[in-house]
Design an enzyme around this catalytic site. Structure first.
Site, PDB file in Angstrom:
ATOM      1  N   GLY A  57       7.283  20.003  57.264  1.00  0.00           N
ATOM      2  CA  GLY A  57       8.167  20.212  58.398  1.00  0.00           C
ATOM      3  C   GLY A  57       9.477  20.886  58.050  1.00  0.00           C
ATOM      4  N   ASP A  58       9.876  20.827  56.773  1.00  0.00           N
ATOM      5  CA  ASP A  58      11.088  21.514  56.311  1.00  0.00           C
ATOM      6  C   ASP A  58      10.883  21.888  54.847  1.00  0.00           C
ATOM      7  OD1 ASP A  58      13.600  22.624  56.276  1.00  0.00           O
ATOM      8  OD2 ASP A  58      14.663  20.727  56.071  1.00  0.00           O
ATOM      9  N   LEU A  59       9.801  22.635  54.595  1.00  0.00           N
ATOM     10  CA  LEU A  59       9.393  22.930  53.221  1.00  0.00           C
ATOM     11  C   LEU A  59      10.235  24.063  52.643  1.00  0.00           C
ATOM     12  CD1 LEU A  59       7.303  21.907  51.142  1.00  0.00           C
ATOM     13  CD2 LEU A  59       5.898  23.880  51.772  1.00  0.00           C
ATOM     14  N   CYS A  60      11.525  23.813  52.535  1.00  0.00           N
ATOM     15  CA  CYS A  60      12.438  24.753  51.898  1.00  0.00           C
ATOM     16  C   CYS A  60      12.527  24.416  50.409  1.00  0.00           C
ATOM     17  CB  CYS A  60      13.811  24.668  52.542  1.00  0.00           C
ATOM     18  SG  CYS A  60      13.789  25.101  54.304  1.00  0.00           S
TER      19      CYS A  60
END
Length: 263
Positions: A182-185
């Protein structure tokens, strides 16, 4: 609540790591026993990523499925505030300025982590983030929660209504679901500095069922942008090739990069 939680860990030194716009605070606790992280946020936060009870559930679920994540030490809430204390995960963030001869290995490790996550059993994942997340986007525009001064280059200067119109125009008709971070930074992926093997995933509050493009779009965008010049577009392409370029739909990538502007 913060003072009460501090009394629970009186032998630790508290270092403020981040103060979010949504009223969430993140602290690093050092000096006694294992290093810890404490998150404190409103019990009903504006940003769904700071729903700490939900993040604790996701950490427990990932750990049961063999993914290295912070161990939950304590979780709780009162009438107004929620908190989550976890053990720190060793390793360096993939977003750091790695030596040039190590960057390819770092990018390959992020791609491997994405594949591993996306291969988890969908039928066992209780967290959902299908296309109805666009309803959250509309809510955030109505409530003035979208930072229109911090848009990426292409939609820079757009109004909230213009963003929503483009979102409706480009919305995919269907999704093939996987388990997404969901926030694979890169800053949410930790690696061993010596071996470049993944040591853990952090900030998993947005983990849900979604299309793989929800993760691929954010990881590729962050690797490509000039804010981290030690990577760049060539490494973003390498990430997608390593993940499996045949899985990548550029129109869906663009949609999920646009969707992220609302959160």
């Amino acid at each position: 609540m913060e003072s009460t939680l501090r009394r629970t860990y009186p032998h630790h030194t508290w270092h403020l790591v981040n103060e979010g716009d949504s009223g969430a605070f993140v602290y690093r606790l050092t000096g006694h026993g294992p290093e810890l992280y404490a998150k404190i946020a409103p019990r009903t936060p504006e940003n769904s990523a700071f729903h700490l009870d939900g993040e604790a559930d996701r950490l427990d679920w990932l750990a049961r499925h063999g993914i290295s994540v912070p161990r939950v030490v304590e979780r709780g809430a009162d009438d107004t505030t929620a908190w989550l204390v976890t053990e720190a995960v060793p390793g360096a963030a993939a977003s750091e300025e790695w030596p040039e001869d190590e960057r390819a290995a770092v990018v390959d490790a992020i791609a491997e982590m994405a594949r591993t996550l996306h291969e988890l059993p969908v039928s066992e994942c209780p967290f959902d983030r299908r296309l109805d997340v666009t309803g959250e986007a509309r809510h955030n525009v109505r409530e003035g929660l979208v930072d229109l001064d911090d848009l990426q280059e292409e939609p820079a200067g757009w109004t909230g209504d213009q963003l929503l119109a483009e979102l409706d125009l480009t919305r995919p008709e269907k999704e093939d679901l996987v388990v997404c971070h969901g926030d694979l930074c890169p800053n949410n992926v930790l690696l061993d500095p010596e071996t470049h093997r993944i040591t853990g995933l952090i900030d998993v509050g947005r983990l849900r069922l979604a299309t793989c493009h929800a993760d691929l779009a954010l990881a590729a965008r962050e690797l490509a942008i000039d804010e981290d010049p030690w990577f760049g577009p060539a490494y973003a392409e390498r990430f997608l090739e390593r993940y499996g370029a045949h899985h990548v739909d550029q129109e869906k990538m663009a949609f999920y990069q646009l969707l992220d502007e609302f959160f």
